[in-house]
Design an enzyme around this catalytic site. Structure first.
Site, short mmCIF file in Angstrom:
data_model
loop_
_atom_site.label_atom_id
_atom_site.label_comp_id
_atom_site.label_asym_id
_atom_site.label_seq_id
_atom_site.Cartn_x
_atom_site.Cartn_y
_atom_site.Cartn_z
N ASP A 119 76.46 84.04 34.98
CA ASP A 119 77.65 84.85 34.74
C ASP A 119 77.86 85.29 33.28
O ASP A 119 78.98 85.25 32.75
CB ASP A 119 78.91 84.10 35.21
CG ASP A 119 78.81 83.64 36.66
OD1 ASP A 119 77.88 84.06 37.36
OD2 ASP A 119 79.66 82.85 37.09
N LYS A 180 78.38 87.08 43.14
CA LYS A 180 78.98 85.94 43.83
C LYS A 180 80.49 85.92 43.63
O LYS A 180 81.01 86.53 42.69
CB LYS A 180 78.37 84.61 43.37
CG LYS A 180 78.68 84.22 41.91
CD LYS A 180 77.98 82.91 41.57
CE LYS A 180 78.21 82.47 40.12
NZ LYS A 180 79.58 82.04 39.84
N CYS A 213 81.83 77.19 36.46
CA CYS A 213 80.61 77.55 37.18
C CYS A 213 79.42 76.68 36.79
O CYS A 213 78.62 76.30 37.65
CB CYS A 213 80.30 79.03 36.96
SG CYS A 213 81.61 80.12 37.59
#
Length: 296
Positions: A119, A180, A213
């Site tokens: 990310d 995602k 994450c």
């Protein structure tokens, strides 16, 4: 004389133990403990492991390997969990540590390693502390992966709203780029990609955010028996307190907190490695000595 196997108490139909509809009661045994719980109907090995971690996480030595066993009425004892097993009725399982400790803990080899880039997106730039520094280090890691032929998996959190991976990160040659919404990178597509790579033992993980994450990805991977190396100089959060405590927590579970230079040099391992000169050129300039250093 061996102790008699404890009987599982009779449970009312429809779940029992307060289990909601659609779940199956399971007795989870570890060491001298036995704790009743429930899992969804059809749950397999991965969900059982996650449940063991949630019930006994503070007592499980993550430096060991484990085997899950199922109590078989037919034999009157535990047997190794059959391949493809799913929970369809009330049962009893136990987690057994193997006696041999992981002597390879911390070793990295190109043939058994995958890089996970998490990310690193444009919309995070103004919010993440020292984002420019982790972009620089992340790019160095991806260059190293290309040199050494290491597969790279990249995710982007809700790219429709948060943008794509920053332009400074060169995604040429990566194995997979996936959008995602789940915080963890462990998506079905990622698991399928890992299954296609023979002998994967280790994941080198970096990106944002450390306490969300990165942390959730690391814990899921460890639950699947994969050794995780988190690159401290290539991961950050909006809050340095969140980052610091996440790294401390992860280190206590046996996850390896390391640096980009340590990872790259461990992967070549020898100055006579045919790719050593190229890796040496990457690390000639040290990683940025930013405020990340005092907040590990």
């Amino acid at each position: 004389m061996a102790a008699a196997e404890p009987a599982v108490p009779a449970l009312p139909s429809g779940g029992g133990l307060g289990a909601p509809s659609g779940t199956v009661p399971v007795l989870f045994c570890f060491s001298v403990f036995a704790r009743p719980s429930a899992v969804p109907h059809g749950a397999g090995y991965e969900l059982l492991i996650q449940k063991f971690l949630s019930l006994y996480g503070d007592q499980i030595d993550m430096h060991r390997k484990f085997v899950v066993q199922l109590f078989a009425e037919e034999w009157g004892q535990y047997v190794d969990l059959p391949k493809g097993f799913t929970v369809s009725e009330r049962c009893k399982v136990r987690l057994v540590p193997l006696q041999i400790q992981l002597t390879t803990l911390g070793n990295l080899t190109p043939s058994s390693t995958v890089f996970f880039c998490c990310d690193m997106q444009e919309r995070f730039r103004p919010a993440i502390k020292y984002f420019g520094d982790i972009i620089s280090v992340g790019q160095r890691l991806l260059q190293g992966a290309r040199i050494l032929g290491i597969p790279v998996i990249v995710t982007e959190q809700y790219p429709k709203g948060l943008g794509s991976t920053v332009q400074e990160i060169d995604l040429a040659g990566v194995k997979l780029v996936l959008p995602k919404t789940k915080f963890s990178m462990v998506l079905p597509e990622v698991e399928a990609a890992l299954a296609e790579i023979p002998g994967v033992r280790s994941v080198v993980l970096f990106g944002v955010e450390t306490h969300v994450c990165i942390q959730q990805t690391a814990l899921e991977l460890v639950g699947r028996g994969i050794e995780v190396h988190i690159v401290a100089d290539a991961t950050s959060s909006r809050s340095m307190m969140d980052r610091m405590f996440a790294l401390e927590r992860l280190a206590r579970t046996g996850i390896i907190v390391t640096t980009s230079e340590a990872v790259l040099l461990q992967l070549v391992a020898d100055k006579d490695h045919p790719k050593f000169k190229e890796i040496q050129n990457l690390i000639k300039a040290s990683a940025p000595e930013s405020g990340l250093l005092s907040k590990v």
